[in-house]
Design a protein around this motif. Sequence first.
Motif, PDB file in Angstrom:
ATOM      1  N   ASN A 199       0.816  -1.216   0.000  1.00  0.00           N
ATOM      2  CA  ASN A 199       0.000   0.000   0.000  1.00  0.00           C
ATOM      3  C   ASN A 199       0.849   1.266   0.000  1.00  0.00           C
ATOM      4  OD1 ASN A 199      -2.851  -0.775   0.001  1.00  0.00           O
ATOM      5  ND2 ASN A 199      -2.433  -1.732   1.977  1.00  0.00           N
ATOM      6  N   SER A 200       2.147   1.145   0.278  1.00  0.00           N
ATOM      7  CA  SER A 200       3.030   2.316   0.258  1.00  0.00           C
ATOM      8  C   SER A 200       3.128   2.911  -1.139  1.00  0.00           C
ATOM      9  CB  SER A 200       4.425   1.943   0.760  1.00  0.00           C
ATOM     10  OG  SER A 200       5.018   0.962  -0.080  1.00  0.00           O
ATOM     11  N   ALA A 201       2.829   2.096  -2.151  1.00  0.00           N
ATOM     12  CA  ALA A 201       2.892   2.582  -3.527  1.00  0.00           C
ATOM     13  C   ALA A 201       1.580   3.206  -3.990  1.00  0.00           C
ATOM     14  CB  ALA A 201       3.268   1.431  -4.457  1.00  0.00           C
ATOM     15  N   VAL A 202       0.560   3.175  -3.133  1.00  0.00           N
ATOM     16  CA  VAL A 202      -0.748   3.701  -3.497  1.00  0.00           C
ATOM     17  C   VAL A 202      -0.878   5.134  -3.000  1.00  0.00           C
ATOM     18  CG1 VAL A 202      -3.243   3.361  -3.336  1.00  0.00           C
ATOM     19  CG2 VAL A 202      -1.705   1.374  -3.336  1.00  0.00           C
ATOM     20  N   LYS A 203      -1.262   6.032  -3.865  1.00  0.00           N
ATOM     21  CA  LYS A 203      -1.420   7.437  -3.493  1.00  0.00           C
ATOM     22  C   LYS A 203      -2.817   7.695  -2.923  1.00  0.00           C
ATOM     23  CE  LYS A 203       1.868   9.173  -6.938  1.00  0.00           C
ATOM     24  NZ  LYS A 203       2.055  10.078  -8.105  1.00  0.00           N
ATOM     25  N   ASP A 204      -2.893   8.689  -2.068  1.00  0.00           N
ATOM     26  CA  ASP A 204      -4.164   9.175  -1.522  1.00  0.00           C
ATOM     27  C   ASP A 204      -4.956   8.092  -0.806  1.00  0.00           C
ATOM     28  OD1 ASP A 204      -3.601  11.689  -2.663  1.00  0.00           O
ATOM     29  OD2 ASP A 204      -4.434  11.032  -4.580  1.00  0.00           O
ATOM     30  N   LEU A 205      -4.280   7.323   0.014  1.00  0.00           N
ATOM     31  CA  LEU A 205      -4.979   6.320   0.820  1.00  0.00           C
ATOM     32  C   LEU A 205      -5.885   7.017   1.826  1.00  0.00           C
ATOM     33  CD1 LEU A 205      -1.984   3.937   1.545  1.00  0.00           C
ATOM     34  CD2 LEU A 205      -4.015   3.336   0.237  1.00  0.00           C
ATOM     35  N   PRO A 206      -7.109   6.531   2.016  1.00  0.00           N
ATOM     36  CA  PRO A 206      -7.994   7.166   3.007  1.00  0.00           C
ATOM     37  C   PRO A 206      -7.440   7.015   4.418  1.00  0.00           C
ATOM     38  CG  PRO A 206      -8.966   5.139   2.136  1.00  0.00           C
ATOM     39  CD  PRO A 206      -7.766   5.410   1.314  1.00  0.00           C
ATOM     40  N   ALA A 207      -7.391   8.117   5.152  1.00  0.00           N
ATOM     41  CA  ALA A 207      -6.864   8.098   6.514  1.00  0.00           C
ATOM     42  C   ALA A 207      -7.855   7.520   7.498  1.00  0.00           C
ATOM     43  CB  ALA A 207      -6.478   9.514   6.936  1.00  0.00           C
ATOM     44  N   ALA A 208      -9.137   7.523   7.118  1.00  0.00           N
ATOM     45  CA  ALA A 208     -10.183   6.969   7.980  1.00  0.00           C
ATOM     46  C   ALA A 208     -11.271   6.386   7.097  1.00  0.00           C
ATOM     47  CB  ALA A 208     -10.755   8.031   8.897  1.00  0.00           C
ATOM     48  N   VAL A 209     -11.981   5.405   7.614  1.00  0.00           N
ATOM     49  CA  VAL A 209     -13.056   4.765   6.847  1.00  0.00           C
ATOM     50  C   VAL A 209     -14.272   4.578   7.748  1.00  0.00           C
ATOM     51  CG1 VAL A 209     -11.566   3.580   5.187  1.00  0.00           C
ATOM     52  CG2 VAL A 209     -12.080   2.482   7.365  1.00  0.00           C
ATOM     53  N   ASP A 210     -15.450   4.617   7.134  1.00  0.00           N
ATOM     54  CA  ASP A 210     -16.707   4.379   7.857  1.00  0.00           C
ATOM     55  C   ASP A 210     -17.090   2.919   7.705  1.00  0.00           C
ATOM     56  OD1 ASP A 210     -16.877   7.047   8.603  1.00  0.00           O
ATOM     57  OD2 ASP A 210     -17.944   7.605   6.776  1.00  0.00           O
ATOM     58  N   ILE A 211     -17.346   2.268   8.825  1.00  0.00           N
ATOM     59  CA  ILE A 211     -17.601   0.826   8.836  1.00  0.00           C
ATOM     60  C   ILE A 211     -18.887   0.523   9.582  1.00  0.00           C
ATOM     61  CG2 ILE A 211     -16.773  -1.400   9.736  1.00  0.00           C
ATOM     62  CD1 ILE A 211     -13.948  -0.488   9.225  1.00  0.00           C
ATOM     63  N   LEU A 212     -19.680  -0.391   9.024  1.00  0.00           N
ATOM     64  CA  LEU A 212     -20.836  -0.971   9.710  1.00  0.00           C
ATOM     65  C   LEU A 212     -20.459  -2.388  10.109  1.00  0.00           C
ATOM     66  CD1 LEU A 212     -23.838  -1.200  10.570  1.00  0.00           C
ATOM     67  CD2 LEU A 212     -24.335  -1.871   8.197  1.00  0.00           C
ATOM     68  N   ARG A 213     -20.600  -2.689  11.398  1.00  0.00           N
ATOM     69  CA  ARG A 213     -20.228  -4.018  11.894  1.00  0.00           C
ATOM     70  C   ARG A 213     -21.368  -4.586  12.719  1.00  0.00           C
ATOM     71  NH1 ARG A 213     -17.095  -5.661  16.377  1.00  0.00           N
ATOM     72  NH2 ARG A 213     -16.590  -3.470  16.858  1.00  0.00           N
ATOM     73  N   LEU A 214     -21.672  -5.875  12.487  1.00  0.00           N
ATOM     74  CA  LEU A 214     -22.757  -6.561  13.177  1.00  0.00           C
ATOM     75  C   LEU A 214     -22.247  -7.926  13.630  1.00  0.00           C
ATOM     76  CD1 LEU A 214     -23.766  -5.637   9.994  1.00  0.00           C
ATOM     77  CD2 LEU A 214     -25.863  -5.358  11.288  1.00  0.00           C
ATOM     78  N   TRP A 215     -22.586  -8.353  14.863  1.00  0.00           N
ATOM     79  CA  TRP A 215     -22.024  -9.608  15.340  1.00  0.00           C
ATOM     80  C   TRP A 215     -22.889 -10.239  16.432  1.00  0.00           C
ATOM     81  CZ3 TRP A 215     -20.570  -4.821  16.828  1.00  0.00           C
ATOM     82  CH2 TRP A 215     -20.418  -4.557  18.198  1.00  0.00           C
TER      83      TRP A 215
END
Length: 828
Positions: free
Chosen positions: A683-699
């Motif tokens: 992933n170091s070669a990928v530009k503009d990686l999202p610094a945060a992500v929105d996640i829905l989790r159910l368990w």
Amino acid sequence: MITDKKIKNIMLVFSAIPCALQCWAQDAERKFAYDNYVKYSTQAMTVKDAQKEAAIKKYREGFNKTPYRYAQLNEVKMSSRECLGLLGDYGQFTDLAQQETKIADEKMLISKYTPQSDVIAKVVSEAMNRLWKIADAYRRGELNESDVLADKYLKAIIRYSNLETGRNNAAPRFHASCFLIPTAAVNTYFSLLKQMDEVEAGKSNDPLLKDACLKLKEVALQCWTQPLRNDSTDRNVVQIERFRNHVWWVGGNALAYRSLLPTAFMYKSIPMIDLLSEVCQRGISQASQATYHESFWIEGFTADGAGWGHGKQCLIWGYPIDGGNNALNMLVMLQGSPWEKKLTQENKETLINFFRGSNWYDYKGYAPPCLDRGSSVYVKSSSTIPSLGLANSLMKNWKFSFTGTEQNEIEQFIREANAKDINMLQFASGLYNGTRWFFNNDDLIKKNPNYHIMVNMASNRCDGIESAINFADCYNFFNNDGLTLFQRNGTEYRKIYGGWDVTASPGVTAREGMDKIKPVTNWRGYNSKFNFAGAATSGGENAVAGFVFEKMNASDRDDVNDKGNNKGENESIYGVQVHKAYFIQGDYLVALGAGVNNLRPGLEGTIRTTIDQTAKESEVAVLENGSWQKAKPGIPSFFDKGKPVWVKQQDKFAYTVLPKYSKTAYYTYETKTTDWLKMNKANSAVKDLPAAVDILRLWIDHGREVKNDTYGYVVYCGKDDPSAALPFAVLQNDTLIQAVKSSDGNLCQAVFYKGNTKLDRQGVKLSVSDPCIVQLELINKEYVVSVQDPLMRTDLKQITITLGNKSFVFELPQGKLTGKPVVQKLNF
């Protein structure tokens, strides 16, 4: 025509072998390569076959004009003159001198350990690529002959070749020694073809040039000799068994990354070329669990339409495609020559079967994140399915090998693949759409234009997905543990992987604790201790699957020859046991678990079954009191006043739990900080990686001291809202039988974990002679029954199913199709 004079001249070349090579040949570990060097070069020169001899001359000229695997040269960032300028009088690149001194001082050449061997490989790879760059510049007219015939250049070829061949074989010499360095050597040779021809014709008196020619051949031959297999083929590399029955010598590792063909023409070896044409043709064939030891390759294309790589891993986008593509490419290169091959019926059936099968592992231009060691690399946009290259090659180079109907199918596949949306809806269900069980890979998939469901199960038959700390996924620990993925656009998981809790992988029952696991390199991944995994489907809207799971390290199996050194790592991922079943009824998926046990309660962490961990892309709502309300933040329960609720994401999927089997369940939506490099350094070669992500989790939470627990949950995949009342009933959920029937009685599905077992619930009377998976459907007023053997026993020829008081015998598929569901229409 080969004359005695020619033979005498070539033997003069052999007599000029320098002392360094003679000493090298005396090393018992390396003598086989030298023996074959002499044997197959002289053999090729003495074969009286004028047609092949003339063809060899043309191919050699062709490799001079068109380098092989030319893209590798892009790794050299300096110009050819800059490379030449770094060469000292003794053939040493001055900027590599310090590293060479370290190699000598620390006696790395005789080290038995991989890290030291890798240091040598890095230096030699860089040097040999630079030498190729210089030779290529001469080939293209940018440098003069005096530059490449300078003593320092020829000494450099000898110097770095000796450094490579002087390495110890105790540590397997893999990527650099068999892929990169031989490619540089053989292309350097063909860039200097005029000079090499003069040496081999005995017309050169330059001892350095003679030595350089021999060294380039010696190093190029490593694509045939390295890494050692430590079997009889090491003594004779030009035999069919060299390219069979070993993970390093089949599929992509055999044909895709080695410069085998140009090396064969470098040696003018007719036996080598004969062998390669046979390997290429026979390699386009099908492997399977039942015919594993008889298949030409133990990995590659599988009989269920998928593929294996690095063992029995479902790595269909890597090694199988690379092996198949390069087999076709070499056969194309040999067209019009004495080595030309036609596609056999098996070749054609294998390729069409792969187009049909591979299509299921792609959805709208995205691959599910469980198919290779790059699953956690951030993907910004869709791409065409990798098998498109195979299809294009067939229509360009082999079109008239296929019937008109086959051509039409492949061409439509190409059109839809280019549009990144493959449906092929006019084909029968189960070929490109509907439901399909991949019996060699433990995968159940449903695919249609509206959504994609994948259930990635595990058995002792299959390997897991590999991890590699330094350059690939670091946490491929739960990919095959019943991973259940729901996709509508194909990005639901790949875009959030940087914030994933791996121990909360969708569909997986595991001990929580992302902070308790650390990355490892494991070339075989993780699978189940048990051999029970299967599914039944007639190919349409419905399917049923089940497996028995307790994690083990797949490297611990006896038949693994690349075990790695990760034994005993990450104890927290082990010790959870469960029977897991899945029932797809139209747009509903019902998941049942039974016999949930924590076999290591002393370890910290609760046991949980994750329903989903997906991208939150729209508002999350809860169905309460007959209407949808915005979900509350925090960690709400799945229950409202003791009754289960539906939770949905707008335009996505809806989830609920079955209270009889799930006592405690939660959901949450949150914004998580990402660490993409932790998941995969690529992933170091990928530009503009999202610094945060929105996640829905159910368990579902089973607690820590869990014994013989159960769970049950439902996912609705339709675009409207789920029905007010569930359109099905659970008949049984324990470690003997897990079964569900539709409310209208037109569909009944069951997983029988033992033979001679009877289901007698709610008007359903069904018994089986052997462990099996059964689906009974009423379709167009006909009963269609699908039966599958989840143990894939080669000695089991039939299964008897008794419905009510009437028994039916199902003859099971045999040979390479062992494990495929058998479908019959029944008349009552």
